[in-house]
Design a protein around this motif. Structure first.
Motif, PDB file in Angstrom:
ATOM      1  N   GLY A 134      57.495  36.310   4.902  1.00  0.00           N
ATOM      2  CA  GLY A 134      57.511  36.707   6.295  1.00  0.00           C
ATOM      3  C   GLY A 134      56.656  35.833   7.185  1.00  0.00           C
ATOM      4  O   GLY A 134      56.713  35.956   8.417  1.00  0.00           O
ATOM      5  N   ALA A 138      57.717  34.094  11.197  1.00  0.00           N
ATOM      6  CA  ALA A 138      56.711  34.442  12.203  1.00  0.00           C
ATOM      7  C   ALA A 138      56.331  33.254  13.071  1.00  0.00           C
ATOM      8  O   ALA A 138      55.717  33.423  14.128  1.00  0.00           O
ATOM      9  CB  ALA A 138      55.464  35.000  11.520  1.00  0.00           C
ATOM     10  N   TYR A 167      53.097  40.253   6.119  1.00  0.00           N
ATOM     11  CA  TYR A 167      52.882  40.410   7.566  1.00  0.00           C
ATOM     12  C   TYR A 167      51.556  39.778   7.972  1.00  0.00           C
ATOM     13  O   TYR A 167      50.517  40.033   7.361  1.00  0.00           O
ATOM     14  CB  TYR A 167      52.886  41.894   7.956  1.00  0.00           C
ATOM     15  CG  TYR A 167      52.567  42.111   9.410  1.00  0.00           C
ATOM     16  CD1 TYR A 167      53.491  41.764  10.395  1.00  0.00           C
ATOM     17  CD2 TYR A 167      51.340  42.647   9.806  1.00  0.00           C
ATOM     18  CE1 TYR A 167      53.203  41.946  11.741  1.00  0.00           C
ATOM     19  CE2 TYR A 167      51.039  42.837  11.142  1.00  0.00           C
ATOM     20  CZ  TYR A 167      51.982  42.488  12.108  1.00  0.00           C
ATOM     21  OH  TYR A 167      51.688  42.667  13.438  1.00  0.00           O
ATOM     22  N   ALA A 177      58.094  41.413  14.035  1.00  0.00           N
ATOM     23  CA  ALA A 177      58.281  41.316  12.591  1.00  0.00           C
ATOM     24  C   ALA A 177      59.408  42.223  12.122  1.00  0.00           C
ATOM     25  O   ALA A 177      60.248  41.824  11.312  1.00  0.00           O
ATOM     26  CB  ALA A 177      56.980  41.666  11.873  1.00  0.00           C
ATOM     27  N   VAL A 201      55.447  46.322   8.698  1.00  0.00           N
ATOM     28  CA  VAL A 201      56.738  45.753   9.081  1.00  0.00           C
ATOM     29  C   VAL A 201      57.797  46.831   9.296  1.00  0.00           C
ATOM     30  O   VAL A 201      58.533  46.803  10.283  1.00  0.00           O
ATOM     31  CB  VAL A 201      57.219  44.730   8.035  1.00  0.00           C
ATOM     32  CG1 VAL A 201      58.588  44.165   8.415  1.00  0.00           C
ATOM     33  CG2 VAL A 201      56.210  43.601   7.893  1.00  0.00           C
TER      34      VAL A 201
END
Length: 341
Positions: A134, A138, A167, A177, A201
């Motif tokens: 993730g 981002a 995250y 997210a 998330v």
């Protein structure tokens, strides 16, 4: 086995020992980044690990490439261009003082890359697995699109896809997210999360668990894994479980949920005295991918992955410098730490 990973490789600058930023007058220089860390782990286990990113053609960009090549990572698909390599500053925590990470990665080569920079059909030729985290989407909407292009190309070739939710609140908001990861997770076969990421998330959290008090409720995490699998159709969900007693001392274990067999497997727990925790989750991901591609059972896979990441907590830098026999030995029950002669 051939595994492709995609993300940002950064310069890591860190005060020596346990100094604070404000007292340091010189910094250690190394490289690291979530998906690069996974690639190094896999290369160390003997897999064909291919790392994809974009880096400048100048000397620092080349040094970043060389940091991967020295461990056998395939860097032939790295795109060269752009002006800067992202940086992160890491201040190691001690006792009750937690570690601190400060990013300086705006306008890096990968952050300014375009989806068209990456020829995924060529990249995935002969590949068995694709991994991203993730952190990569981002970096911007362009990277969300690039990740989706990669996932579509992987799916078209029958390549398995894993994603560590990872995250990072310093890079985007929870709403951003959730929107991006909801879009990407529809392609994912194996989801990796931790105590906080599923909540941050997707708003899914374990009941009767206090991660700051070091209290783990197994039934709560079984519920989290099932909710994640039901939401996205994952084949497997792995959740790392960290009981944080101090910056030095953690309990470390994990759970792996196999949807097809409805089997929830918990690993043994390791009581860690930490040298460096950065890259701990990535070393778990690398271990899990290797174990699953090697045909290990659900229980064997989670034991291997947790053993690999337990060892990483003893090693400086982002990369997990351990061998396959060392991981197998610890997973098999020998955690004595006795000298090898």
């Amino acid at each position: 086995m051939k595994v492709v990973t995609f993300g940002e490789l950064m310069v890591r600058l860190q005060p020596y020992n346990y100094e604070r930023f404000v007292q340091a007058d010189h910094l250690e220089f190394s490289f690291g980044g979530g998906e690069a860390n996974v690639a190094v782990s896999l290369a160390n286990y003997g897999a064909h690990a291919v790392y994809v990113t974009k880096l400048p053609a100048h000397a620092i960009g080349q040094a970043a490439v060389n940091s991967l090549r020295r461990y056998g990572v395939d860097t032939t698909k790295i795109v060269r261009g752009g002006n800067r390599v992202g940086i992160y500053y890491n201040e190691k925590g001690a006792s009750q003082r937690g570690s601190v990470c400060i990013y300086d990665r705006a306008r890096s080569a990968i952050q300014e890359s375009q989806p068209s920079d990456f020829d995924w059909d060529s990249i995935f030729e002969g590949a068995d697995w694709f991994h991203f985290t993730g952190i990569t989407p981002a970096l911007g909407p362009n990277l969300v699109d690039a990740c989706e292009d990669a996932c579509k190309a992987a799916k078209a070739r029958g390549v398995k896809i894993s994603c560590d939710l990872n995250y990072r609140g310093k890079l985007w908001t929870r709403d951003q997210a959730r929107a991006a990861m909801t879009r990407l997770c529809q392609y994912v076969d194996v989801c990796i999360s931790n105590e906080e990421d599923a909540k941050d998330v997707f708003g899914i959290e374990a009941e009767a668990t206090d991660i700051y008090a070091g209290e783990i409720n197994r039934e709560g995490y079984k519920s989290v894994a099932k909710q994640l699998a039901d939401k996205f159709g994952f084949e497997k969900v792995a959740i790392t479980l960290r009981e944080s007693h101090s910056a030095f001392d953690n309990g470390w274990s994990a759970m792996l949920y196999d949807v097809a067999s409805d089997e929830y497997c918990f690993s043994k727990k390791y009581d860690l005295h930490i040298i460096n925790r950065v890259g701990g989750g990535d070393s778990f991901g690398g271990g899990l991918i290797y174990a699953l591609l090697s045909g290990k059972s659900t229980q064997e896979a989670v034991e291997f992955a947790v053993a690999a990441s337990a060892l990483k907590h003893s090693i400086e830098g982002d990369y997990n410098m351990v061998t396959l026999p060392e991981v197998e030995k610890l997973a098999g029950g020998d955690g004595s730490g006795r000298i090898q002669r």
